[in-house]
Design a protein around this motif. Structure first.
Motif, PDB file in Angstrom:
ATOM      1  N   ARG A 195       9.501   2.448  -2.612  1.00 46.55           N
ATOM      2  CA  ARG A 195       8.766   1.650  -3.578  1.00 46.55           C
ATOM      3  C   ARG A 195       8.212   2.531  -4.690  1.00 46.55           C
ATOM      4  N   GLU A 196       9.092   3.371  -5.263  1.00 48.81           N
ATOM      5  CA  GLU A 196       8.552   4.225  -6.323  1.00 48.81           C
ATOM      6  C   GLU A 196       8.295   3.365  -7.554  1.00 48.81           C
ATOM      7  N   PRO A 197       7.168   3.650  -8.254  1.00 54.39           N
ATOM      8  CA  PRO A 197       6.869   2.835  -9.428  1.00 54.39           C
ATOM      9  C   PRO A 197       7.915   3.051 -10.518  1.00 54.39           C
ATOM     10  N   GLU A 198       8.309   1.979 -11.135  1.00 55.34           N
ATOM     11  CA  GLU A 198       9.272   2.066 -12.224  1.00 55.34           C
ATOM     12  C   GLU A 198       8.484   2.097 -13.535  1.00 55.34           C
ATOM     13  N   ILE A 199       8.906   2.948 -14.449  1.00 53.86           N
ATOM     14  CA  ILE A 199       8.215   2.993 -15.742  1.00 53.86           C
ATOM     15  C   ILE A 199       9.056   2.253 -16.766  1.00 53.86           C
ATOM     16  N   TRP A 200       8.448   1.244 -17.349  1.00 54.90           N
ATOM     17  CA  TRP A 200       9.196   0.394 -18.273  1.00 54.90           C
ATOM     18  C   TRP A 200       8.893   0.710 -19.728  1.00 54.90           C
ATOM     19  N   ALA A 201       7.758   1.343 -19.996  1.00 54.85           N
ATOM     20  CA  ALA A 201       7.385   1.680 -21.373  1.00 54.85           C
ATOM     21  C   ALA A 201       6.220   2.658 -21.342  1.00 54.85           C
ATOM     22  N   ILE A 206       3.628   2.476 -18.284  1.00 57.40           N
ATOM     23  CA  ILE A 206       3.515   1.050 -17.943  1.00 57.40           C
ATOM     24  C   ILE A 206       4.506   0.767 -16.833  1.00 57.40           C
ATOM     25  N   THR A 207       3.986   0.386 -15.639  1.00 59.99           N
ATOM     26  CA  THR A 207       4.827   0.358 -14.441  1.00 59.99           C
ATOM     27  C   THR A 207       5.206  -1.050 -13.988  1.00 59.99           C
ATOM     28  N   HIS A 208       4.724  -2.053 -14.668  1.00 57.63           N
ATOM     29  CA  HIS A 208       5.081  -3.414 -14.271  1.00 57.63           C
ATOM     30  C   HIS A 208       5.603  -4.197 -15.459  1.00 57.63           C
ATOM     31  N   TRP A 209       6.068  -5.383 -15.175  1.00 59.06           N
ATOM     32  CA  TRP A 209       6.472  -6.277 -16.264  1.00 59.06           C
ATOM     33  C   TRP A 209       5.266  -7.034 -16.803  1.00 59.06           C
ATOM     34  N   GLU A 210       4.291  -7.167 -15.947  1.00 57.41           N
ATOM     35  CA  GLU A 210       3.050  -7.809 -16.381  1.00 57.41           C
ATOM     36  C   GLU A 210       1.910  -6.840 -16.115  1.00 57.41           C
ATOM     37  N   ASN A 211       1.165  -6.509 -17.200  1.00 54.79           N
ATOM     38  CA  ASN A 211       0.135  -5.501 -17.052  1.00 54.79           C
ATOM     39  C   ASN A 211      -1.160  -5.986 -17.687  1.00 54.79           C
ATOM     40  N   ARG A 256       7.669  -7.469 -10.296  1.00 53.94           N
ATOM     41  CA  ARG A 256       7.762  -7.542 -11.747  1.00 53.94           C
ATOM     42  C   ARG A 256       6.692  -8.466 -12.303  1.00 53.94           C
ATOM     43  N   SER A 257       6.452  -9.562 -11.578  1.00 47.12           N
ATOM     44  CA  SER A 257       5.537 -10.565 -12.117  1.00 47.12           C
ATOM     45  C   SER A 257       4.636 -11.101 -11.017  1.00 47.12           C
ATOM     46  N   SER A 258       3.428 -11.483 -11.397  1.00 43.56           N
ATOM     47  CA  SER A 258       2.512 -12.068 -10.420  1.00 43.56           C
ATOM     48  C   SER A 258       3.064 -13.385  -9.893  1.00 43.56           C
ATOM     49  N   PHE A 259       3.959 -13.995 -10.694  1.00 47.75           N
ATOM     50  CA  PHE A 259       4.587 -15.239 -10.239  1.00 47.75           C
ATOM     51  C   PHE A 259       5.288 -15.017  -8.902  1.00 47.75           C
ATOM     52  N   MET A 286      -1.400  -6.683 -12.525  1.00 50.22           N
ATOM     53  CA  MET A 286      -0.485  -6.685 -11.375  1.00 50.22           C
ATOM     54  C   MET A 286      -1.055  -5.922 -10.190  1.00 50.22           C
ATOM     55  N   ASN A 287      -1.684  -4.779 -10.446  1.00 49.10           N
ATOM     56  CA  ASN A 287      -2.219  -3.992  -9.333  1.00 49.10           C
ATOM     57  C   ASN A 287      -3.198  -4.823  -8.509  1.00 49.10           C
ATOM     58  N   ARG A 288      -3.977  -5.593  -9.278  1.00 51.34           N
ATOM     59  CA  ARG A 288      -5.019  -6.359  -8.608  1.00 51.34           C
ATOM     60  C   ARG A 288      -4.398  -7.394  -7.661  1.00 51.34           C
ATOM     61  N   ILE A 289      -3.417  -8.110  -8.211  1.00 51.57           N
ATOM     62  CA  ILE A 289      -2.754  -9.138  -7.401  1.00 51.57           C
ATOM     63  C   ILE A 289      -2.077  -8.502  -6.192  1.00 51.57           C
ATOM     64  N   ALA A 290      -1.408  -7.361  -6.471  1.00 43.22           N
ATOM     65  CA  ALA A 290      -0.691  -6.688  -5.391  1.00 43.22           C
ATOM     66  C   ALA A 290      -1.655  -6.298  -4.288  1.00 43.22           C
ATOM     67  N   SER A 291      -2.816  -5.780  -4.693  1.00 44.08           N
ATOM     68  CA  SER A 291      -3.745  -5.337  -3.650  1.00 44.08           C
ATOM     69  C   SER A 291      -4.313  -6.543  -2.898  1.00 44.08           C
ATOM     70  N   ARG A 292      -4.395  -7.681  -3.590  1.00 40.21           N
ATOM     71  CA  ARG A 292      -4.926  -8.861  -2.888  1.00 40.21           C
ATOM     72  C   ARG A 292      -3.933  -9.406  -1.863  1.00 40.21           C
ATOM     73  N   SER A 293      -2.664  -9.030  -2.020  1.00 36.61           N
ATOM     74  CA  SER A 293      -1.673  -9.530  -1.054  1.00 36.61           C
ATOM     75  C   SER A 293      -1.977  -9.052   0.364  1.00 36.61           C
ATOM     76  N   ILE A 294      -2.897  -8.099   0.460  1.00 36.86           N
ATOM     77  CA  ILE A 294      -3.328  -7.628   1.782  1.00 36.86           C
ATOM     78  C   ILE A 294      -3.856  -8.794   2.627  1.00 36.86           C
ATOM     79  N   ALA A 295      -4.322  -9.833   1.936  1.00 36.07           N
ATOM     80  CA  ALA A 295      -4.867 -10.988   2.663  1.00 36.07           C
ATOM     81  C   ALA A 295      -3.874 -11.550   3.670  1.00 36.07           C
TER      82      ALA A 295
END
Lengths: 572, 456
Positions: free
Chosen positions: A47-53, A65-70, A491-494, B1-10
């Motif tokens: 799960r290495e972080p990907e750098i997109w920009a 910037i490591t995600h699609w949504e930041n 990539r996305s919180s979705f 995103m980090n925040r959401i990801a860390s909340r997935s611990i739930a």
């Protein structure tokens, strides 16, 4: 001559007994090998972080910037932390799109966002644009095309051949199981049993071929699901052999939903639009049930259309997960949150009228998970209030009816022929089965109501042994852990919200089904995803699986993620 | 995103709940699985309300009960009747705790393989002898009561019949019967009843005196027919005249024993009753017998004297008293009786009984002296000619029960012979004198018992 036939019959009997005896140990060994091979890549992929920009600040700092949504802001949990007094805690969201373009969205910051000096709420970004966030100026520098290609090559690939081998192992397992049933003297039901197991085998290979054609050979998640379906089929084959084909049809429909939901999520813009469709569909399904539904065992949750009887509330679970998921730029938008709360209240109302405790409970848990994942500083209070309202409705409207069922909880042995009948028989049969089972088709629990659904865990334990019964439970756990692992590189919180909520529903159903069967929790009649006999439940489980599949960011793995663009293996 | 990801611990909370719940259940499975399987109604084990865990045989392999289908009992009516209180009936009026206890072993259940190797069940071999049981039933005739014998070296219960009884294959109209024929028919009198012991309790007092009173052997007693305590008195039916200790026991002289009880004192007597455990229940093979009674709290001197003679409030359980006889025969330490000698499931032996020796209750010298005195009883009173081949030591009792009923007749003792280590207990209700009623029963049964032991 008759002696000869007798010898022959005797020999056949011996052979059958030996076969079934060997299967008791062969089945768990084969299953463990297969599932180890499936689960290992799911739980250990890199799960290495990907750098997109890169975000270049005026002082020369370059922030990856490591995600699609930041999220950008002063809050210490922001993806891009800019600790400057004029920057709001959650100032803006930087979003990347499928085509490689970027945009910035102001999330109700105090001082606003300007691009090239112009104040904007949402704005597409070009290379060289000067962004100002609370007076801090910066420029976005996306990675080059060549870097992107390199990136996609670095990502863990799912090995196609490995997946073919896994499916071969699963097919062997299914064939052995099927033979076991046929040899166990179940000849009058030979046709449906052959259809049942043969059908699963055919469907799984067709799906694999389809995945190879669209060049997404990752198949671990699906293999796990097919294994669960196989165990479910084994329970049906022993309890209601006539219903194997029905379950098979449900599986095909489930896979269709799986592919449709998956396809809809491949493009986030499309997914956002589909959310509205899902919202309408979800509430419509509940509404239709309310108007035309039929009441069984006190809950009005069945819709009977001709020979078909379906539970629409199962399908609306999938819709609810869809509605609950959201992209980051909208997540921090109050309107979005309020409409979700309103939607939940609507669903809650329908469930209260339907009097279906089990489903209400699952929706409630799904809601809590979505609420927790979404709620930053903005929505906590609103969500908490909704939660309270939900709990209140359950307590006032549904619980008194359900409480009667709970009266025997942990007291089943006091009324073994009344309220505790199902569970006491389940425990007796689980214990009778030991760790390796009484043998395929040799169980007694089939005589008890709902042996293939509500207490299917015990049916499996009796015939296959405790090890093989616990395996499906562990597989649900593996799916959930996989969803969690994916979320950190999502990539996305979705996708993250979708996958985590789908896992929640799967986990909660498994918890109430399995632990209800064995009297650790009250028996609620919730189904075991993929395993329990029930068409609607099967379709729902596959629909939920699409969310987990969509979270998979491994190269070539998920149909929800487009392949690397131009030269990165070619677009499809 | 980090925040959401860390909340997935739930999700972990649910994972933990599920795994925790399953782990809890698996724990329960290993601890309680055997109970679940053996609970009434367990589909692979029970046929309706009855255990279907296999067959039960006597010590020689004679079939006593096949639990499959509708339960097949032994082939002869006499054997069926004599075994009823150990095997139970079809309707659950009479339970069979020993069979329930070994159901798990008969089924060959264990938490790894479950009931997989179970095919109709195993075999439980009892220590009882079919031949001896039927002989005992015959010897009891129409009487109510119990007759029991056990091997005091090994603990094997050779014979234990309780009457009245009935044929489980031909159940009489018990409810409708009004002449008292079936009074207490559902009770196993050997394990579950208590009797006023009468004079057999003098053995307890004798042993206490041997331990406590140094000059007891040189004492003489003069019986005038009454031993008075002011206005009340302990009486004998006959005037025994001058007696030494041996004869006092052999003639069962109440006056002499009242004098002995006086010398011992209430406290001391109570101490020995406790030490010899004569009122304690016995537990073996899932059976726990009734306990006896010896209470002299607030008792007057005459009541204490009657207590030492086996009247007043004394009550004893047949199985316990048999064990006490075993202890005396065995030199002061009893081998506990048991009923089930071995259990097999399929081809494997899942249980084999072991003799358990209880703690020493009296010094060996006291036990030997008591043995000698009990043998003297036979010589002096019961007649050695009744037991021509072996040395029998015993004591009879005639317990007055009050009302219009005749006395209960008792006889307890043992055979002092290395080849025939048999302790016995006979209780016959509403019958008369112990010597007249019980001695013939025993003299009829002993040869059968010896024959059974000889044949092995």
């Amino acid at each position: 001559m008759s002696d000869f036939i007798q010898t022959l019959t005797g020999a056949q009997e011996t052979f059958v007994n030996v076969y079934l005896a060997v299967m008791r140990f062969a089945a768990p060994i084969l299953a463990l090998i297969l599932l180890w091979r499936c689960c290992k890549p799911l739980l250990t992929f890199r799960r290495e972080p990907e750098i997109w920009a890169w975000l270049c600040l005026s002082n020369g700092d370059k922030l990856p910037i490591t995600h699609w949504e930041n999220t950008i802001g002063r809050h210490k949990r922001c993806d891009i932390l800019i600790d400057f007094p004029t920057v709001s805690r959650n100032h803006a969201v930087l979003t990347r799109y499928d085509d490689g373009s970027w945009s910035i969205t102001d999330t109700h910051s105090k001082d606003g966002v300007t691009v090239n000096g112009k104040k904007v709420r949402i704005c597409a970004l070009n290379e060289g644009d000067v962004i100002s966030i609370g007076g801090v100026e910066m420029q976005l520098q996306p990675i080059t095309h060549r870097q992107e290609v390199r990136l996609s090559q670095l990502r863990t690939r799912s090995s196609g051949m490995e997946n073919v081998t896994n499916l071969l192992l699963l097919s062997i397992f299914q064939a052995l199981t099927c033979i076991g049933f046929l040899m166990g003297g179940n000849l009058e039901n030979a046709t449906p049993i052959l259809f049942g197991f043969g059908g699963i085998m055919l469907i799984q290979w067709l799906l694999l071929i389809f995945c190879f054609i669209i060049r997404r050979p990752a198949f671990e998640v699906e293999t796990v699901a097919f294994f669960l379906c196989t165990m479910g089929m084994a329970a049906i084959a022993t309890v209601k052999p006539g219903e194997t084909v029905k379950q098979l049809v449900a599986m095909v429909m489930g896979i269709a939903v799986f592919l449709t939901v998956g396809w809809s999520m491949r493009d986030l813009e499309r997914a956002k639009k589909m959310r509205y469709v899902a919202a309408v569909l979800g509430i419509a399904l509940l509404g239709v049930t309310l108007v035309f539904g039929r009441e069984y065992y006190g809950a009005k949750n069945w819709l009977v259309i001709g020979p078909l009887s379906i539970q629409p509330s199962e399908l609306s679970k999938v819709c609810f997960v869809y509605v609950g998921a959201s992209t980051m730029d909208r997540l921090l938008n109050k309107r979005n949150l309020i409409s979700f709360i309103a939607y939940t209240l609507g669903v809650c109302g329908c469930l209260a009228l339907m009097n279906d405790f089990g489903t209400a409970l699952i929706f409630f848990c799904a809601f809590l998970m979505i609420a927790y994942l979404r709620s930053g500083s903005v929505g906590t209070i609103g969500l908490a209030v909704t939660a309270l309202g939900f709990a209140g409705v359950i307590a006032v409207k549904i619980a008194p009816h359900a409480l009667r069922r709970f009266a025997s909880w942990r007291h089943i042995w006091e009324d073994p022929f009344g309220a505790g009948f199902q569970q006491t028989r389940a425990l007796m049969c689980i214990a009778s089965g030991g760790l390796f089972g009484m043998g395929i088709g040799k169980g007694w629990l089939k005589n008890v109501f709902a042996a293939d659904s509500d207490i299917v865990f015990a049916t499996l334990a009796e015939e296959w042994g405790l090890i093989m019964a616990v395996l499906p439970v562990l597989l649900i756990v593996v799916l959930a852990l996989f969803a969690m692992r994916c979320s950190s590189v999502s990539r996305s919180s979705f996708y993250t919200i979708g996958a985590c909520t789908a896992s929640t529903v799967l986990l909660v159903q498994t918890i109430f089904n399995v632990l209800g069967t064995v009297d650790v929790l009250p028996l609620t009649g919730v189904t075991f995803p993929f395993v329990s006999n029930g068409g609607s439940s099967m379709i729902c489980a596959w629909g939920l699986l699409a969310f987990i599949k969509a979270a998979d960011t491994r190269q070539n793995a998920s149909f929800a993620v487009r392949l690397g663009r131009k030269g990165g293996g070619g677009d499809e | 995103m980090n925040r959401i990801a860390s909340r997935s611990i739930a999700v972990w909370i649910l994972v933990a709940l599920l795994l925790g719940g399953v782990a809890f259940f698996v724990g329960e499975y290993f601890v309680k699985g055997d109970t679940w399987v053996m609970t009434q109604g367990s589909p692979h084990i029970y046929n309706g309300t009855n255990l279907g865990t296999g067959v039960v045989t006597d010590r020689g392999g004679t079939l006593l009960l096949d639990t499959s289908d509708h339960r097949t009992y032994a082939t002869t009516k006499e054997l069926r009747k004599s075994m009823l209180h150990w095997l139970g009936d079809r309707h659950g009026y009479i339970s069979a705790p020993a069979l329930a206890t070994y159901a798990e072993e008969m089924a060959g259940y264990n938490s790894v393989t479950g009931l997989y190797s179970y095919s109709g069940g195993g075999t439980a071999r009892l220590t009882l002898s079919a031949k001896l049981q039927t002989a005992a039933l015959k010897a009891m005739g129409e009487y109510k009561g119990t007759v029991a014998m056990y091997n005091y070296k090994t603990g094997e219960l050779l014979c234990a019949v309780s009457t009245p009884t009935y044929d489980p294959d031909n159940v009489p109209d018990i409810e409708g019967n009004e002449d008292g024929t079936y009074e207490g028919v559902y009770v196993n009198r050997f394990t579950q009843s208590v009797y006023i012991p009468g004079s057999i309790f003098k053995l307890v007092t004798t042993a206490a005196a041997l331990e406590e009173l140094d000059d007891i052997r040189s004492q003489t007693f003069t019986c005038t027919g009454t031993y008075s305590y002011g206005r009340e008195a302990v009486t004998c039916e006959l005037v025994h005249g001058e007696l030494d200790f041996d004869s006092a026991l052999a003639q069962s002289c109440n006056c002499a024993f009242a004098s002995i009880v006086d010398q011992l004192g209430a406290k001391t007597l109570e101490k020995y009753v406790k030490k010899y455990a004569v009122t304690e229940p016995v537990s073996f093979d899932g059976v726990t017998t009734a306990g006896g009674n010896f209470s002299i709290t607030d008792a007057s001197a005459v009541q204490v004297a009657w207590s030492g003679i086996g009247q007043h409030k004394d009550q004893i359980n047949p199985c316990r008293f048999l064990t006490f006889m075993g202890a005396v025969a065995n030199g002061g330490r009893a081998v506990e009786p048991y009923l089930v000698s071995k259990v097999t499931a399929g081809t494997s032996e899942t249980y084999r009984a072991k003799a358990t020796t209880g703690k020493r209750i009296m010094p060996e010298a006291v036990a030997r002296e008591l043995q000698r005195m009990m043998h003297n009883n036979v010589i002096e009173k019961y007649g050695e000619e009744n037991f021509p081949e072996v040395t029998v030591c015993g004591k009879s009792g005639t317990a007055q029960v009050g009302g219009e009923k005749k006395s209960n007749a008792m006889f307890a003792g043992f055979v002092a012979d290395e080849a025939y280590p048999i302790a016995f207990f006979v209780a016959v209700e509403d019958a008369g004198y112990g010597r007249q009623i019980c001695v013939p029963i025993l003299s009829e049964l002993l040869p059968v018992c010896m024959e059974v032991l000889d044949a092995e």
